[in-house]
Design a protein around this motif. Structure first.
Motif, PDB file in Angstrom:
ATOM      1  N   CYS A 113       0.894  -1.141   0.105  1.00 27.74           N
ATOM      2  CA  CYS A 113      -0.106  -0.124  -0.099  1.00 27.74           C
ATOM      3  C   CYS A 113       1.096   1.046   0.002  1.00 27.74           C
ATOM      4  N   GLY A 114       1.832   1.296   0.744  1.00 32.53           N
ATOM      5  CA  GLY A 114       2.647   2.537   0.837  1.00 32.53           C
ATOM      6  C   GLY A 114       3.335   2.694  -0.584  1.00 32.53           C
ATOM      7  N   GLY A 115       3.561   1.502  -1.164  1.00 31.66           N
ATOM      8  CA  GLY A 115       4.328   1.577  -2.607  1.00 31.66           C
ATOM      9  C   GLY A 115       3.432   2.382  -3.622  1.00 31.66           C
ATOM     10  N   PHE A 116       2.061   2.179  -3.398  1.00 30.60           N
ATOM     11  CA  PHE A 116       1.210   2.778  -4.173  1.00 30.60           C
ATOM     12  C   PHE A 116       1.064   4.117  -3.698  1.00 30.60           C
ATOM     13  N   LEU A 117       0.940   4.456  -2.766  1.00 30.04           N
ATOM     14  CA  LEU A 117       0.603   5.621  -2.128  1.00 30.04           C
ATOM     15  C   LEU A 117       1.806   6.641  -2.455  1.00 30.04           C
ATOM     16  N   LEU A 118       2.995   6.068  -2.297  1.00 30.92           N
ATOM     17  CA  LEU A 118       4.288   6.854  -2.677  1.00 30.92           C
ATOM     18  C   LEU A 118       3.948   7.723  -3.796  1.00 30.92           C
ATOM     19  N   PHE A 119       3.562   7.176  -4.837  1.00 28.73           N
ATOM     20  CA  PHE A 119       3.195   7.925  -6.195  1.00 28.73           C
ATOM     21  C   PHE A 119       1.961   8.424  -6.129  1.00 28.73           C
ATOM     22  N   MET A 120       0.826   7.513  -5.712  1.00 30.62           N
ATOM     23  CA  MET A 120      -0.595   8.386  -5.930  1.00 30.62           C
ATOM     24  C   MET A 120      -0.863   9.369  -5.070  1.00 30.62           C
ATOM     25  N   VAL A 121      -0.318   9.764  -4.081  1.00 33.36           N
ATOM     26  CA  VAL A 121      -0.685  11.069  -3.253  1.00 33.36           C
ATOM     27  C   VAL A 121      -0.069  12.094  -4.134  1.00 33.36           C
ATOM     28  N   PRO A 122       1.144  12.275  -4.571  1.00 35.53           N
ATOM     29  CA  PRO A 122       1.197  13.549  -5.311  1.00 35.53           C
ATOM     30  C   PRO A 122       0.564  13.512  -6.637  1.00 35.53           C
ATOM     31  N   ALA A 123       0.574  12.344  -7.266  1.00 33.36           N
ATOM     32  CA  ALA A 123      -0.317  12.168  -8.501  1.00 33.36           C
ATOM     33  C   ALA A 123      -1.923  12.593  -8.545  1.00 33.36           C
ATOM     34  N   ALA A 124      -2.383  12.193  -7.413  1.00 35.19           N
ATOM     35  CA  ALA A 124      -3.696  12.656  -7.118  1.00 35.19           C
ATOM     36  C   ALA A 124      -4.071  14.175  -6.892  1.00 35.19           C
ATOM     37  N   CYS A 125      -3.027  14.667  -6.181  1.00 36.56           N
ATOM     38  CA  CYS A 125      -2.917  16.150  -5.626  1.00 36.56           C
ATOM     39  C   CYS A 125      -2.855  16.846  -7.077  1.00 36.56           C
ATOM     40  N   ALA A 126      -2.064  16.324  -7.992  1.00 32.69           N
ATOM     41  CA  ALA A 126      -1.641  16.992  -9.183  1.00 32.69           C
ATOM     42  C   ALA A 126      -2.785  17.035 -10.258  1.00 32.69           C
ATOM     43  N   LEU A 127      -3.924  16.185 -10.071  1.00 34.11           N
ATOM     44  CA  LEU A 127      -4.945  16.159 -10.953  1.00 34.11           C
ATOM     45  C   LEU A 127      -5.441  17.487 -11.563  1.00 34.11           C
ATOM     46  N   PHE A 128      -5.688  18.507 -10.432  1.00 33.21           N
ATOM     47  CA  PHE A 128      -6.256  19.597 -10.892  1.00 33.21           C
ATOM     48  C   PHE A 128      -5.246  20.794 -10.073  1.00 33.21           C
ATOM     49  N   PRO A 129      -5.271  21.954 -10.875  1.00 38.55           N
ATOM     50  CA  PRO A 129      -4.189  23.266 -10.178  1.00 38.55           C
ATOM     51  C   PRO A 129      -4.816  23.384  -8.917  1.00 38.55           C
ATOM     52  N   GLN A 130      -3.525  23.597  -7.878  1.00 36.32           N
ATOM     53  CA  GLN A 130      -4.144  23.952  -6.599  1.00 36.32           C
ATOM     54  C   GLN A 130      -5.065  25.383  -6.493  1.00 36.32           C
ATOM     55  N   ARG A 131      -4.565  26.116  -7.530  1.00 34.29           N
ATOM     56  CA  ARG A 131      -5.199  27.666  -7.735  1.00 34.29           C
ATOM     57  C   ARG A 131      -5.868  27.317  -8.685  1.00 34.29           C
TER      58      ARG A 131
END
Length: 325
Positions: free
Chosen positions: A274-292
């Motif tokens: 699970c950690g291996g998946f989240l290590l990439f998916m946390v930043p990838a999911a946050c990056a789906l849409f612009p913060q601003r």
């Protein structure tokens, strides 16, 4: 640091290092600030990083500072301090804690899914964790009362438990793999409830929208709805690969002879994967849409749109706001 270049006169510590209009640029940005190693940084060093960032913003760069030092201070600042209020976020709610926190909870949800008591306990733990994260990463310009936090927490937890327990009972006679996917269905359902409830004040009162130069223009409920919808989708995406693909992997691994001999290690293995998946998916999911996030003037509430046009004419085609994470 002696060999590093001095700070350039044109250096702006708040300018993104990578192009935030592209997914790749946003991914690099969030890989930087969701780095789980930053949760180990002492509080004193975080406070020093904030002081350095604020000094740089004021044009008072300490003598001998290098650009690399300032960028590292900004990384620590972005990982630990809220982008709206500048206040230090609680450790559990930081996105940099999503990998260690999420891997432990998700791994246990996927491992202990067979009995109702286990489902109830781990879904409760997960929603408690989510409540911390959602509250911490809200748009801080919209305050929320303790009562509203409590209602959001109870509602989301109830939705997760109803989904998990209901599907768990429904899949008793279904193929084993379907039962392994029940935790993801519960997490997705809870996210659709937890995040809007925790950020209900933004939907009720609207969030601050600005022009391209950060000049405040008013408050918009439609902007809040768009931002929250994007956050819900991001959170579900964050959990999806690990909670959909990992059960398939574990289903096949557990049939192997050597895996049947080491049943006690199944849970630790699942947590690590699970950690291996989240290590990439946390930043990838946050990056789906612009913060601003942006919203076209034509899509705003009529009153706000008319107010902006009366003051600025057609000079403000889009408004901008922080969608949260």
């Amino acid at each position: 640091y002696a060999k590093m270049a001095a700070v350039s006169l044109s250096f702006n510590i708040d300018s993104p290092r990578w192009d935030q209009s592209t997914f790749v640029g946003r991914l690099k940005h969030f890989l930087n600030i969701t780095d789980p190693r930053t949760v180990l940084v002492p509080e004193e060093e975080l406070d020093q990083a904030k002081a350095l960032v604020e000094s740089c913003r004021a044009g008072l760069v300490p003598p001998g500072s290098t650009q690399e030092q300032l960028l590292y201070a900004k990384k620590l600042y972005d990982s630990a301090f809220h982008p709206d209020s500048g206040e230090k976020m609680n450790l559990i709610g930081r996105m940099s804690f999503q990998v260690p926190g999420g891997m432990a909870i998700t791994g246990c949800m996927l491992q202990f899914y067979r009995t109702v008591p286990a489902v109830v306990f781990w879904q409760w733990v997960n929603q408690s964790f989510n409540a911390f994260v959602n509250y911490t990463n809200r748009n801080a310009a919209s305050p929320i009362s303790l009562r509203q936090i409590g209602v959001a927490y109870v509602t989301a937890t109830s939705a997760a438990l109803a989904t998990a327990v209901g599907l768990n009972l429904y899949t008793k006679r279904a193929p084993p793999l379907l039962a392994r996917w029940v935790p993801f269905a519960a997490v997705a359902a809870a996210n659709c409830v937890n995040i809007p409830m925790m950020r209900q004040q933004e939907i009720i009162n609207g969030i601050t929208v600005t022009d391209e130069n950060n000049n405040e223009l008013g408050h918009s409920r439609r902007a809040a709805v768009k931002g929250i919808a994007q956050v819900v989708l991001s959170r579900i995406t964050m959990a999806a690969p690990g909670m959909i693909i990992l059960p398939i992997i574990m289903e096949r691994l557990e049939k192997l002879t050597f895996m049947q001999r080491i049943r006690a290690l199944h849970a630790p293995l699942q947590v690590l994967l699970c950690g291996g998946f989240l290590l990439f998916m946390v930043p990838a999911a946050c990056a789906l849409f612009p913060q601003r996030c942006s919203l076209a003037l034509a899509d705003l509430e009529v009153e706000l749109r008319d107010s902006i046009m009366a003051k600025h004419g057609d000079k403000v085609p889009y408004v901008y706001f922080n969608k949260g994470l």
